[in-house]
Write a protein that holds these residues in place. Structure first.
Motif, PDB file in Angstrom:
ATOM      1  N   PRO A   3       0.812  -1.226   0.000  1.00 14.48           N
ATOM      2  CA  PRO A   3       0.000   0.000   0.000  1.00 14.48           C
ATOM      3  C   PRO A   3       0.845   1.276   0.000  1.00 14.48           C
ATOM      4  O   PRO A   3       0.434   2.289  -0.579  1.00 14.48           O
ATOM      5  CB  PRO A   3      -0.840  -0.119   1.275  1.00 14.48           C
ATOM      6  N   ILE A   4       2.021   1.245   0.634  1.00 16.30           N
ATOM      7  CA  ILE A   4       2.888   2.435   0.634  1.00 16.30           C
ATOM      8  C   ILE A   4       3.359   2.750  -0.778  1.00 16.30           C
ATOM      9  O   ILE A   4       3.335   3.912  -1.233  1.00 16.30           O
ATOM     10  CB  ILE A   4       4.083   2.217   1.583  1.00 16.30           C
ATOM     11  N   ILE A   5       3.781   1.724  -1.508  1.00 19.07           N
ATOM     12  CA  ILE A   5       4.234   1.929  -2.886  1.00 19.07           C
ATOM     13  C   ILE A   5       3.086   2.423  -3.759  1.00 19.07           C
ATOM     14  O   ILE A   5       3.252   3.324  -4.594  1.00 19.07           O
ATOM     15  CB  ILE A   5       4.836   0.624  -3.444  1.00 19.07           C
ATOM     16  N   ARG A   6       1.910   1.845  -3.582  1.00 15.97           N
ATOM     17  CA  ARG A   6       0.754   2.291  -4.362  1.00 15.97           C
ATOM     18  C   ARG A   6       0.425   3.762  -4.081  1.00 15.97           C
ATOM     19  O   ARG A   6       0.106   4.522  -5.004  1.00 15.97           O
ATOM     20  CB  ARG A   6      -0.464   1.407  -4.045  1.00 15.97           C
ATOM     21  N   PHE A   7       0.502   4.142  -2.835  1.00 21.03           N
ATOM     22  CA  PHE A   7       0.175   5.525  -2.482  1.00 21.03           C
ATOM     23  C   PHE A   7       1.188   6.497  -3.088  1.00 21.03           C
ATOM     24  O   PHE A   7       0.815   7.542  -3.637  1.00 21.03           O
ATOM     25  CB  PHE A   7       0.131   5.674  -0.957  1.00 21.03           C
ATOM     26  N   LEU A   8       2.463   6.160  -2.987  1.00 20.07           N
ATOM     27  CA  LEU A   8       3.498   7.047  -3.534  1.00 20.07           C
ATOM     28  C   LEU A   8       3.382   7.156  -5.055  1.00 20.07           C
ATOM     29  O   LEU A   8       3.508   8.252  -5.619  1.00 20.07           O
ATOM     30  CB  LEU A   8       4.887   6.534  -3.142  1.00 20.07           C
ATOM     31  N   LEU A   9       3.134   6.043  -5.721  1.00 23.69           N
ATOM     32  CA  LEU A   9       3.010   6.082  -7.182  1.00 23.69           C
ATOM     33  C   LEU A   9       1.736   6.797  -7.624  1.00 23.69           C
ATOM     34  O   LEU A   9       1.700   7.393  -8.709  1.00 23.69           O
ATOM     35  CB  LEU A   9       3.039   4.660  -7.747  1.00 23.69           C
ATOM     36  N   SER A  10       0.691   6.736  -6.789  1.00 19.58           N
ATOM     37  CA  SER A  10      -0.526   7.471  -7.139  1.00 19.58           C
ATOM     38  C   SER A  10      -0.305   8.981  -7.062  1.00 19.58           C
ATOM     39  O   SER A  10      -0.961   9.752  -7.770  1.00 19.58           O
ATOM     40  CB  SER A  10      -1.671   7.057  -6.210  1.00 19.58           C
ATOM     41  N   LEU A  11       0.621   9.414  -6.216  1.00 20.62           N
ATOM     42  CA  LEU A  11       0.948  10.840  -6.137  1.00 20.62           C
ATOM     43  C   LEU A  11       1.851  11.279  -7.287  1.00 20.62           C
ATOM     44  O   LEU A  11       1.743  12.394  -7.787  1.00 20.62           O
ATOM     45  CB  LEU A  11       1.642  11.151  -4.796  1.00 20.62           C
ATOM     46  N   ILE A  12       2.762  10.377  -7.706  1.00 18.05           N
ATOM     47  CA  ILE A  12       3.717  10.729  -8.754  1.00 18.05           C
ATOM     48  C   ILE A  12       3.122  10.565 -10.144  1.00 18.05           C
ATOM     49  O   ILE A  12       3.321  11.403 -11.020  1.00 18.05           O
ATOM     50  CB  ILE A  12       4.992   9.867  -8.602  1.00 18.05           C
ATOM     51  N   THR A  13       2.394   9.481 -10.349  1.00 20.57           N
ATOM     52  CA  THR A  13       1.825   9.181 -11.664  1.00 20.57           C
ATOM     53  C   THR A  13       0.314   9.376 -11.622  1.00 20.57           C
ATOM     54  O   THR A  13      -0.261   9.796 -10.622  1.00 20.57           O
ATOM     55  CB  THR A  13       2.161   7.733 -12.073  1.00 20.57           C
ATOM     56  N   SER A  14      -0.303   9.033 -12.744  1.00 26.49           N
ATOM     57  CA  SER A  14      -1.765   9.167 -12.848  1.00 26.49           C
ATOM     58  C   SER A  14      -2.489   7.908 -12.403  1.00 26.49           C
ATOM     59  O   SER A  14      -3.719   7.818 -12.556  1.00 26.49           O
ATOM     60  CB  SER A  14      -2.145   9.487 -14.302  1.00 26.49           C
ATOM     61  N   ARG A  15      -1.757   6.942 -11.873  1.00 24.65           N
ATOM     62  CA  ARG A  15      -2.383   5.702 -11.450  1.00 24.65           C
ATOM     63  C   ARG A  15      -3.197   5.938 -10.182  1.00 24.65           C
ATOM     64  O   ARG A  15      -2.773   6.670  -9.278  1.00 24.65           O
ATOM     65  CB  ARG A  15      -1.319   4.640 -11.193  1.00 24.65           C
ATOM     66  N   THR A  16      -4.370   5.279 -10.105  1.00 30.87           N
ATOM     67  CA  THR A  16      -5.215   5.414  -8.927  1.00 30.87           C
ATOM     68  C   THR A  16      -4.676   4.527  -7.803  1.00 30.87           C
ATOM     69  O   THR A  16      -4.007   3.528  -8.042  1.00 30.87           O
ATOM     70  CB  THR A  16      -6.662   5.008  -9.237  1.00 30.87           C
ATOM     71  N   PHE A  17      -4.979   4.908  -6.579  1.00 32.62           N
ATOM     72  CA  PHE A  17      -4.496   4.151  -5.423  1.00 32.62           C
ATOM     73  C   PHE A  17      -5.223   2.826  -5.292  1.00 32.62           C
ATOM     74  O   PHE A  17      -4.604   1.794  -5.012  1.00 32.62           O
ATOM     75  CB  PHE A  17      -4.682   4.977  -4.154  1.00 32.62           C
ATOM     76  N   PHE A  18      -6.525   2.828  -5.526  1.00 34.68           N
ATOM     77  CA  PHE A  18      -7.322   1.606  -5.365  1.00 34.68           C
ATOM     78  C   PHE A  18      -7.314   0.822  -6.675  1.00 34.68           C
ATOM     79  O   PHE A  18      -7.617   1.364  -7.741  1.00 34.68           O
ATOM     80  CB  PHE A  18      -8.760   1.942  -4.966  1.00 34.68           C
TER      81      PHE A  18
END
Length: 208
Positions: free
Chosen positions: A32-47
């Motif tokens: 979840p930490i990696i998903r959250f960071l990538l959602s801030l950097i890229t356009s990928r959604t967290f969920f």
């Protein structure tokens, strides 16, 4: 020797269980930490998508169940009073135990891989049931060969008569090659090497 082997298995199982518990904790915290960071950097959604969430819950649940099962069978347990302590199963063994480790490792790969690369990594999870089906088929194939030898039995050569004839001819040729030369053949050969004309004429007539 048996006592030394039991101690080795118990020590290896204890190390494996500690590493397993640590791996479960790290993977499920990092994802979840990696998903959250990538959602801030890229356009990928967290969920992730619903299918990915379902697969994640299914495989994480299977990993936790496998971990609990490993703890049950891997640790030594005391029997009834006055009896010897039961040695735990070797967690480095084959069969179902090996399949359990494959499930855990594939869950970790898909969990972290989907957080980093994308949800398509979960397609790799299909390798687990495929490998399980292969292992199951390898286990029950001898039983199937008893009832359906034409399908699951050993493959026979297409032309056994021709193969037997070829083997017999090769064996006969080898026996002929192994026979020692007669004294007469040895004398004729020696004369030919010396250049005896009579022997050469006889050889020419035979060739004709």
């Amino acid at each position: 020797m048996a006592n030394a082997s039991s101690k080795r298995i118990a020590s290896a199982n204890e190390t494996a269980l500690k590493n397993l518990e640590l791996g479960l904790l790290i993977v499920n915290l990092l994802s979840p930490i990696i998903r959250f960071l990538l959602s801030l950097i890229t356009s990928r959604t967290f969920f992730p998508r619903k299918l990915v969430i379902f697969l994640h819950i299914l495989f994480i649940g299977g990993s936790i169940f496998t971990w609990r099962w490993f703890k049950t069978i891997g640790k030594p347990s005391a029997g009834q009073p006055g009896k010897q302590v039961r040695v735990g199963e070797d967690l480095g063994g084959k069969g179902v135990i090996e399949l359990g480790w494959d499930l855990i490792y594939m869950t970790w790969i898909c969990t972290l891989g989907s957080a980093i690369l994308g949800d398509w990594v979960w397609w790799l999870s299909l390798l687990v049931p495929a490998f399980g089906a292969y292992k199951l088929f390898s286990t029950i194939r001898p039983i199937l060969a008893m009832f359906l030898p034409g399908l699951f039995g050993p493959k026979s050569p297409r032309n056994p008569q021709a193969q037997a004839g070829n083997q017999a001819g090769a064996q006969e040729q080898a026996e002929q090659n192994d026979k020692p030369e007669s004294k007469r053949q040895a004398k004729l050969k020696a004369r030919m090497e010396k250049g005896d004309k009579r022997v050469q004429q006889v050889q020419v007539q035979r060739n004709r």
